[in-house]
Enzyme design. Sequence first.
Site, PDB file in Angstrom:
ATOM      1  N   ASP A  38       0.800  -1.037   0.366  1.00  0.00           N
ATOM      2  CA  ASP A  38      -0.203  -0.331   0.019  1.00  0.00           C
ATOM      3  C   ASP A  38       0.728   1.058  -0.104  1.00  0.00           C
ATOM      4  OD1 ASP A  38      -2.095  -1.423   0.852  1.00  0.00           O
ATOM      5  OD2 ASP A  38      -1.859  -1.834   2.647  1.00  0.00           O
TER       6      ASP A  38
HETATM    7  N1  URA Z   1      -1.839  -5.719   3.537  1.00  0.00           N
HETATM    8  C1  URA Z   1      -1.993  -4.452   3.548  1.00  0.00           C
HETATM    9  O1  URA Z   1      -2.820  -3.899   4.171  1.00  0.00           O
HETATM   10  N2  URA Z   1      -0.716  -4.078   3.227  1.00  0.00           N
HETATM   11  C2  URA Z   1       0.062  -3.915   2.601  1.00  0.00           C
HETATM   12  O2  URA Z   1       0.563  -3.273   1.508  1.00  0.00           O
HETATM   13  C3  URA Z   1       0.748  -4.961   2.545  1.00  0.00           C
HETATM   14  C4  URA Z   1      -0.096  -6.303   2.872  1.00  0.00           C
END
Ligand code: URA
Length: 238
Positions: A104
């Site tokens: 993310d």
């Molecule tokens: N899980 C998430 O919620 N975000 C990420 O960036 C990676 C795994």
Amino acid sequence: MTMRLDKLLTHLGVASRSGVRDILKAGRVRVNGAAVKDAAFQVNENADIALDGQRLDTRLSRHIMLHKPAGVLTAKEDHRQKTVMDLLPPLYTALGCMPVGRLDKDTTGLLILTTDGELAHRLISPERHVDKVYEALVEGTLTEADVQTFAAGIPLKDFTALPAKLEILAPGLGLVTVREGKFHQVRRMFGAVGKPVLELRRLSFGPLPLDEALAPGEYRELTETEIAALYAAAGMKA
Ligand code: URA
């Protein structure tokens, strides 16, 4: 694999296709010691190719680990926002490097990038179950009941997360190992136990830990040993 000299030089980010033609016409490129002006000359990546007397690194396959900082998108390109590719020299984009899976925008930590599309695909395939380890700073206090809930597999809106290992490092700090990589998965899992994630950092991907020598935003190419381990995790030969 052989390819046209102008194509290889363009892939290596030396210049645009027409720029490369001009460079060749000017006699600035030598292949195995001899000047080559013919754009269609066939070469392979093992050839000794020099531009203005400097030997070029002609490896077309590259594998990188990036310490992703917060605030950049995991994408090959975006018209408005900065992406992980913007943190790397243009060579890697020219070679077709792509992120393996996604972090993310606000997640930090280990991101692998590779020119090998099949490797990337297999590493993120749900069937392969490559372990990913995240450190999560959460709101509230993690409990033994949360550990059990993670271990049982958490039902989310659209799927049930596979059993995951949660270790409590401090009251609001957990280490979680997941084998899948669905959208916002780790954040959603903590959300499901009422402990929203404040900060998320990936510490390892399959056999590779984040190199602690890399500051956020820094990258390095993987070593031969790391590349072999990654291919093995994908069930492929390096
Ligand atoms: N899980 C998430 O919620 N975000 C990420 O960036 C990676 C795994």
